[in-house]
Structures are given as C-alpha cells and as structure tokens.
Write a protein that holds these residues in place. Sequence first.
Motif, PDB file in Angstrom:
ATOM      1  N   GLU A  28       0.835  -1.196   0.000  1.00  0.00           N
ATOM      2  CA  GLU A  28       0.000   0.000   0.000  1.00  0.00           C
ATOM      3  C   GLU A  28       0.873   1.251   0.000  1.00  0.00           C
ATOM      4  O   GLU A  28       1.880   1.322   0.693  1.00  0.00           O
ATOM      5  N   GLY A  29       0.479   2.215  -0.821  1.00  0.00           N
ATOM      6  CA  GLY A  29       1.227   3.463  -0.899  1.00  0.00           C
ATOM      7  C   GLY A  29       2.361   3.437  -1.912  1.00  0.00           C
ATOM      8  O   GLY A  29       3.031   4.440  -2.121  1.00  0.00           O
ATOM      9  N   LYS A  84       6.975  14.024  -2.030  1.00  0.00           N
ATOM     10  CA  LYS A  84       5.569  13.730  -1.694  1.00  0.00           C
ATOM     11  C   LYS A  84       4.758  14.976  -1.983  1.00  0.00           C
ATOM     12  O   LYS A  84       5.012  16.042  -1.441  1.00  0.00           O
ATOM     13  N   ASP A  87      -1.764  16.051  -0.494  1.00  0.00           N
ATOM     14  CA  ASP A  87      -2.796  15.040  -0.725  1.00  0.00           C
ATOM     15  C   ASP A  87      -3.731  15.387  -1.879  1.00  0.00           C
ATOM     16  O   ASP A  87      -4.108  14.512  -2.659  1.00  0.00           O
ATOM     17  N   ASN A  90      -2.259  14.312  -5.013  1.00  0.00           N
ATOM     18  CA  ASN A  90      -1.593  13.020  -4.919  1.00  0.00           C
ATOM     19  C   ASN A  90      -2.542  11.838  -5.077  1.00  0.00           C
ATOM     20  O   ASN A  90      -2.333  10.812  -4.462  1.00  0.00           O
ATOM     21  N   PRO A  92      -3.885   8.491  -6.565  1.00  0.00           N
ATOM     22  CA  PRO A  92      -3.098   7.455  -7.236  1.00  0.00           C
ATOM     23  C   PRO A  92      -3.357   7.462  -8.743  1.00  0.00           C
ATOM     24  O   PRO A  92      -4.489   7.614  -9.187  1.00  0.00           O
TER      25      PRO A  92
END
Length: 166
Positions: A28-29, A84, A87, A90, A92
């Motif tokens: 995950e991630g 990074k 959010d 970001n 996916p």
Amino acid sequence: MSELKLIHTYKCELQNYSLEQLRYISEEGVWSIGQMYDHLILVTHEYLDNMETCATLNDKQPLGKTEFGEHLYKIGGFPPIKIKLPDELNSPPNNSDSKDDLISRMDQVILRLSQWESKVENINPNYKVEHGGFGWLNAREWYDLVGMHFRHHLRQKDRLEQRLFK
C-alpha cells in the motif's frame, strides 16, 4: 541523454513487462510500474500544455523562479529524494491501462515533444507560466522539466523493478 531518447527508452522498456507486472502493487502506498508510466504521461502533457501557453502569451512576466526552482535548474534535475505531493495533488495514478495503451500514450508524448523540439527556442523567454513549486517558468524551462521529471523517476523505476523481479 536527450529528452526524446530517454522517453524512447522508457517506451521500449514497456515491452519487458507482462500486464500483471505492469499492474503489480507490492504494498500500500507504492505505485505499480503502470501507475508510474501513467503519472509520467499525464505530467508531461501538463508541462507541454504550459509550454504551449507560453507560446501564445503577449505579456512579459518579470517574476522568476522560487529558490527551489532556481536550485533545480542550476543542478539540472531533481535532487535524489522522494517527493511527496500534497494530498489534493496526490491521487493514485490510473492502473488499468494495457501495455498497448501505455505505448500509444508514450507515442503521443514523443510526438508532442518532437514537434516542439525545434520551436521552443523561438518562444520569448519572458513569456512564462507559473509552476506551483518552482515559480515562473518559460517555454524552454517547461520543455526541459519533462526530461528532468523522467530522469527523476528512473530511481523509482529501478526500485519497482527490483520488487517485481526478485
């Protein structure tokens, strides 16, 4: 290595993966290789859209790059760190493209880049579009950012392949 040659290499290396390998998410991630390609393609079109916008502008922009933007262009690429995004930027990337879809989309990237390769030098360097992190970039800088972004993801590509082929 030129932007086009590097992107051709990425495209050719798509042949090395099965569909399962392209879509494999090791944890995950962590993106799949297909998601990394999707990200590269989408971001390249965004950069080229901004470069094309520079070509249509009539007003000079006196503002320049941010401190990080200056550093990035001075060293000619991203530092060897994971970046990074916030959010909201970001989500996916798509993980459902077939190998043929990705190859076709890479061909579109290569076509767009090659169409602008000789024209980008003729765009007034004072016509700029703002990048959220790097400040005001002109057409040449947007074009060069494509290659920097692909080179930046070579490390990620190596890590993903190591997980895949271990």
